[in-house]
Design a protein around this motif. Structure first.
Motif, PDB file in Angstrom:
ATOM      1  N   HIS A   1      30.076 -35.894   9.848  1.00 49.03           N
ATOM      2  CA  HIS A   1      29.944 -35.624  11.294  1.00 49.03           C
ATOM      3  C   HIS A   1      28.902 -36.516  11.966  1.00 49.03           C
ATOM      4  N   ALA A   2      28.163 -37.313  11.191  1.00 46.61           N
ATOM      5  CA  ALA A   2      27.171 -38.211  11.789  1.00 46.61           C
ATOM      6  C   ALA A   2      27.877 -39.389  12.448  1.00 46.61           C
ATOM      7  N   HIS A   3      27.516 -39.661  13.703  1.00 45.51           N
ATOM      8  CA  HIS A   3      28.062 -40.804  14.458  1.00 45.51           C
ATOM      9  C   HIS A   3      27.037 -41.931  14.454  1.00 45.51           C
ATOM     10  N   SER A   4      27.416 -43.062  15.029  1.00 50.05           N
ATOM     11  CA  SER A   4      26.519 -44.225  14.977  1.00 50.05           C
ATOM     12  C   SER A   4      25.203 -43.968  15.693  1.00 50.05           C
ATOM     13  N   ASP A   5      25.225 -43.158  16.769  1.00 48.68           N
ATOM     14  CA  ASP A   5      23.999 -42.981  17.555  1.00 48.68           C
ATOM     15  C   ASP A   5      23.587 -41.524  17.747  1.00 48.68           C
ATOM     16  N   PHE A   6      24.186 -40.605  16.990  1.00 44.62           N
ATOM     17  CA  PHE A   6      23.715 -39.215  17.003  1.00 44.62           C
ATOM     18  C   PHE A   6      24.176 -38.482  15.749  1.00 44.62           C
ATOM     19  N   GLY A   7      23.427 -37.439  15.406  1.00 38.82           N
ATOM     20  CA  GLY A   7      23.801 -36.577  14.296  1.00 38.82           C
ATOM     21  C   GLY A   7      24.448 -35.314  14.817  1.00 38.82           C
ATOM     22  N   SER A   8      25.203 -34.633  13.937  1.00 39.02           N
ATOM     23  CA  SER A   8      25.929 -33.436  14.360  1.00 39.02           C
ATOM     24  C   SER A   8      26.330 -32.633  13.132  1.00 39.02           C
ATOM     25  N   GLY A   9      26.430 -31.319  13.288  1.00 36.68           N
ATOM     26  CA  GLY A   9      26.989 -30.474  12.226  1.00 36.68           C
ATOM     27  C   GLY A   9      26.321 -30.655  10.876  1.00 36.68           C
ATOM     28  N   TYR A  10      24.985 -30.616  10.836  1.00 37.36           N
ATOM     29  CA  TYR A  10      24.192 -30.759   9.607  1.00 37.36           C
ATOM     30  C   TYR A  10      24.264 -32.163   9.001  1.00 37.36           C
ATOM     31  N   CYS A  11      24.811 -33.119   9.731  1.00 41.21           N
ATOM     32  CA  CYS A  11      24.942 -34.491   9.229  1.00 41.21           C
ATOM     33  C   CYS A  11      24.104 -35.429  10.097  1.00 41.21           C
TER      34      CYS A  11
ATOM     35  N   ASP B   1      14.811 -32.223  21.563  1.00 42.78           N
ATOM     36  CA  ASP B   1      15.269 -30.926  21.051  1.00 42.78           C
ATOM     37  C   ASP B   1      16.785 -30.803  21.068  1.00 42.78           C
ATOM     38  N   LYS B   2      17.402 -31.340  22.115  1.00 40.11           N
ATOM     39  CA  LYS B   2      18.862 -31.242  22.241  1.00 40.11           C
ATOM     40  C   LYS B   2      19.552 -31.980  21.085  1.00 40.11           C
ATOM     41  N   ALA B   3      19.044 -33.181  20.768  1.00 38.63           N
ATOM     42  CA  ALA B   3      19.623 -33.971  19.673  1.00 38.63           C
ATOM     43  C   ALA B   3      19.438 -33.258  18.336  1.00 38.63           C
ATOM     44  N   MET B   4      18.282 -32.620  18.156  1.00 38.53           N
ATOM     45  CA  MET B   4      18.029 -31.906  16.899  1.00 38.53           C
ATOM     46  C   MET B   4      18.863 -30.626  16.807  1.00 38.53           C
ATOM     47  N   ARG B   5      19.084 -29.973  17.943  1.00 39.57           N
ATOM     48  CA  ARG B   5      19.945 -28.773  17.955  1.00 39.57           C
ATOM     49  C   ARG B   5      21.370 -29.149  17.546  1.00 39.57           C
ATOM     50  N   ARG B   6      21.810 -30.304  18.006  1.00 41.65           N
ATOM     51  CA  ARG B   6      23.167 -30.752  17.671  1.00 41.65           C
ATOM     52  C   ARG B   6      23.303 -30.997  16.165  1.00 41.65           C
ATOM     53  N   ILE B   7      22.215 -31.460  15.557  1.00 47.29           N
ATOM     54  CA  ILE B   7      22.211 -31.657  14.099  1.00 47.29           C
ATOM     55  C   ILE B   7      22.172 -30.309  13.392  1.00 47.29           C
ATOM     56  N   GLY B   8      21.316 -29.408  13.868  1.00 51.18           N
ATOM     57  CA  GLY B   8      21.276 -28.048  13.322  1.00 51.18           C
ATOM     58  C   GLY B   8      20.342 -27.855  12.149  1.00 51.18           C
ATOM     59  N   LEU B   9      19.458 -28.838  11.894  1.00 49.88           N
ATOM     60  CA  LEU B   9      18.489 -28.726  10.800  1.00 49.88           C
ATOM     61  C   LEU B   9      17.087 -29.014  11.332  1.00 49.88           C
ATOM     62  N   PRO B  10      16.068 -28.299  10.866  1.00 48.56           N
ATOM     63  CA  PRO B  10      14.704 -28.556  11.327  1.00 48.56           C
ATOM     64  C   PRO B  10      14.125 -29.802  10.652  1.00 48.56           C
ATOM     65  N   TRP B  11      13.522 -30.691  11.452  1.00 49.67           N
ATOM     66  CA  TRP B  11      13.003 -31.962  10.922  1.00 49.67           C
ATOM     67  C   TRP B  11      11.856 -31.709   9.936  1.00 49.67           C
TER      68      TRP B  11
END
Length: 302
Positions: A124-134, A77-87
């Motif tokens: 905003h997507a990094h090699s091992d995590f997503g962030s900011g809708y990316c 959930d934490k990783a998905m919250r950082r992305i900010g979009l529902p899977w």
């Protein structure tokens, strides 16, 4: 000046799907942008549809664990919250197709001098995590693919989204043939920034003339200094004075001038340029599509 109806454009119908219309990220903007560009008379045999993407291809720049966990909905959930979009499966389809679209746009630009992707700029997507809708980074993926295949010697990523291109900077920091430049609002997301090859942080509420001067001086210098084989241009429209997440005071005409200027400088130096749309936030979804269409309209003027 007449618009060129042969401008190479890249788009996939899966870029937009049924999505919460009240979400801050406007998922409908890609389909609306397509309709907007069509209304300008720019959609015909010049439209290229990218192949559907897969997680394996993105492992070139992303950690395979992250990519597979994202694809199979195994992120916490934490990783998905950082992305900010529902899977969702639709979100995965568009997420993994869009980088293929940016790569295709870059290849069209190398062939024809200029090409536009009606999506892209997930910086905003990094090699091992997503962030900011990316979730995955199309800019890093495209640069790395083209360099590794020998299609280009060097690439300039010119990122004018209002937010710093932290993921792109981090992912390409050890790639000597990709030069990352980000001109962004300093006191804005992401609050922990990565070091691009060149970062220019702008003060809140900066206006057109000062902004355009910085953009022109920076790009002119980099084109001369680097002589890149390709420019990947992130034409984020969240610099607009009424953008929901912007903090700059750039007029609509200022965006038009910026995009015209960037494309003109690239073409003057005989440097192929591929555009992606980057960020833009607006409760008025049609107005947002018109903003994103500015770079396509300016490209069609050349």
């Amino acid at each position: 000046m007449a618009l060129n109806p042969h401008l190479p454009l890249v788009y996939h119908p899966n870029y937009s799907f049924n999505f919460d219309p009240n979400h801050r990220f406007v998922m409908s903007k890609f389909a609306n942008l397509y309709q907007q560009v069509k209304a300008l008379g720019l959609i015909n045999s010049n439209l290229i549809t990218p192949q559907l993407g897969s997680p394996e291809v993105l492992e070139l720049v992303h950690c395979d664990n992250y990519i597979q966990d994202l694809w199979h909905n195994r992120l916490d959930d934490k990783a998905m919250r950082r992305i900010g979009l529902p899977w969702s499966e639709q979100l995965m389809a568009r997420t993994f197709t869009a980088p293929i679209g940016t790569l295709q746009t870059a290849r069209l630009a190398l062939k024809y001098g200029i090409a536009c992707h009606l999506a892209g700029g997930t910086h905003h997507a990094h090699s091992d995590f997503g962030s900011g809708y990316c979730m995955v980074n199309d800019l890093a993926f495209t640069a790395q693919t083209l360099i590794q295949s020998g299609e280009v010697t060097n690439v300039l990523i010119f990122d004018l989204d209002v937010h710093q291109g932290d993921g792109t900077a981090a992912m390409l920091q050890h790639q000597p043939y990709a030069y990352t430049c980000s001109i962004h609002c300093e006191k804005n997301f992401p609050f922990r920034k990565s070091a691009s090859d060149l970062d220019i942080g702008l003060a809140n509420n900066m206006q057109d003339d000062e902004y355009l001067g910085i953009v022109d001086d920076t790009l002119s210098f980099l084109l001369k200094e680097l002589n890149p084989d390709l420019v990947l241009y992130d034409a984020g429209v969240d610099i607009w004075q009424q953008d929901g997440l912007g903090k700059l005071d750039i007029s609509w005409q200022g965006i038009e001038k910026r995009d015209h200027l960037v494309l003109k400088r690239c073409l003057e130096s005989n440097t192929p340029v591929a555009t992606v749309i980057g960020g833009g936030y607006d409760r008025d979804h049609q107005r947002l599509a018109k903003r994103h269409a500015i770079v396509v309209e300016q490209a069609a003027r050349f």
